[in-house]
Design a protein around this motif. Structure first.
Motif, mmCIF file in Angstrom:
data_model
loop_
_atom_site.group_PDB
_atom_site.id
_atom_site.type_symbol
_atom_site.label_atom_id
_atom_site.label_comp_id
_atom_site.label_asym_id
_atom_site.label_seq_id
_atom_site.Cartn_x
_atom_site.Cartn_y
_atom_site.Cartn_z
ATOM 1 N N VAL A 151 31.782 56.073 58.497
ATOM 2 C CA VAL A 151 30.590 56.317 56.914
ATOM 3 C C VAL A 151 31.669 57.418 56.341
ATOM 4 C CG1 VAL A 151 29.774 56.225 55.050
ATOM 5 C CG2 VAL A 151 29.518 54.741 57.439
ATOM 6 N N ASP A 152 32.375 57.389 55.187
ATOM 7 C CA ASP A 152 32.971 57.957 54.327
ATOM 8 C C ASP A 152 31.437 58.202 52.722
ATOM 9 O OD1 ASP A 152 34.156 59.955 52.246
ATOM 10 O OD2 ASP A 152 36.319 59.085 52.905
ATOM 11 N N THR A 153 31.052 58.816 52.579
ATOM 12 C CA THR A 153 30.844 59.569 51.622
ATOM 13 C C THR A 153 31.233 59.918 50.064
ATOM 14 O OG1 THR A 153 29.382 61.624 52.289
ATOM 15 C CG2 THR A 153 28.380 59.810 52.914
ATOM 16 N N MET A 154 32.252 60.726 50.386
ATOM 17 C CA MET A 154 32.954 61.218 49.639
ATOM 18 C C MET A 154 34.236 60.276 48.755
ATOM 19 S SD MET A 154 31.602 64.356 49.227
ATOM 20 C CE MET A 154 33.049 64.989 48.491
ATOM 21 N N LEU A 155 34.212 59.458 49.784
ATOM 22 C CA LEU A 155 36.227 58.162 49.429
ATOM 23 C C LEU A 155 35.430 58.174 47.354
ATOM 24 C CD1 LEU A 155 38.592 57.280 50.262
ATOM 25 C CD2 LEU A 155 37.521 55.156 50.617
#
Length: 173
Positions: A151-155
């Motif tokens: 999971v990438d919260t910054m993309l």
């Protein structure tokens, strides 16, 4: 009928890109090295449409890229765009099915075509990314034996209107 995109049917690439209902979001959790998720339902659902993706001739000319188009008679109802990825997986860059054909096996048929292509080209599996607000897509991938790998919260954080997380799904051979 699923066929490989060529210079003659390339014009059909953008036809399946239609809006979808955003009814909630996936809430992923990571415990004991396993990703699981629940769904948060929104009190006010809304529709979202991704920008049309421009396709280039490299998806016809290069061996490590491909697009498959799904047709009913002469109408393109779905597509899947795939390329090699640095980590040994085949990257599904995009999959789209027209609204009227969703939940009828078109997406699964396209995934199966991607699996066949990836195996023929000696990849270790498939990887793709979708947003946490695309709940129906997340359910679809889980139903087709994909698992959350990250999971990438910054993309999407640089886009002020995108309140989304990226979820990476994997299917390992």
């Amino acid at each position: 009928m699923i066929i490989k995109m060529d210079q003659f049917n390339m014009k059909d690439y953008s036809k399946p890109n239609e809006s979808f209902l955003v009814s909630g979001r996936i809430i992923p959790t990571f415990k004991n090295k396993v990703w699981k998720y629940t769904v948060e339902k929104f009190s006010e659902p809304y529709f979202k449409k991704y920008e049309d993706d421009e396709i280039d001739i490299s998806y016809i000319e290069e061996e490590d890229k491909v697009v498959f188009l799904n047709y009913v008679e002469n109408t393109c109802i779905g597509r899947i765009k795939i390329r090699s990825n640095w980590n040994g997986y085949a990257l599904i860059e995009d999959i789209a099915v027209t609204k009227e054909y969703r939940k009828n096996g078109v997406g699964t048929a396209l995934l199966n075509k991607a699996i066949d292509w990836a195996k023929e080209n000696n990849f270790c599996g498939l990887v793709l990314e979708t947003q946490d607000i695309n709940v129906s897509a997340c359910h679809f991938y889980a139903k087709n034996q994909f698992v959350i790998g990250a999971v990438d919260t910054m993309l999407y954080s640089n886009f002020p209107t995108a309140n989304e997380m990226a979820i990476f799904w994997y299917y390992k051979f």
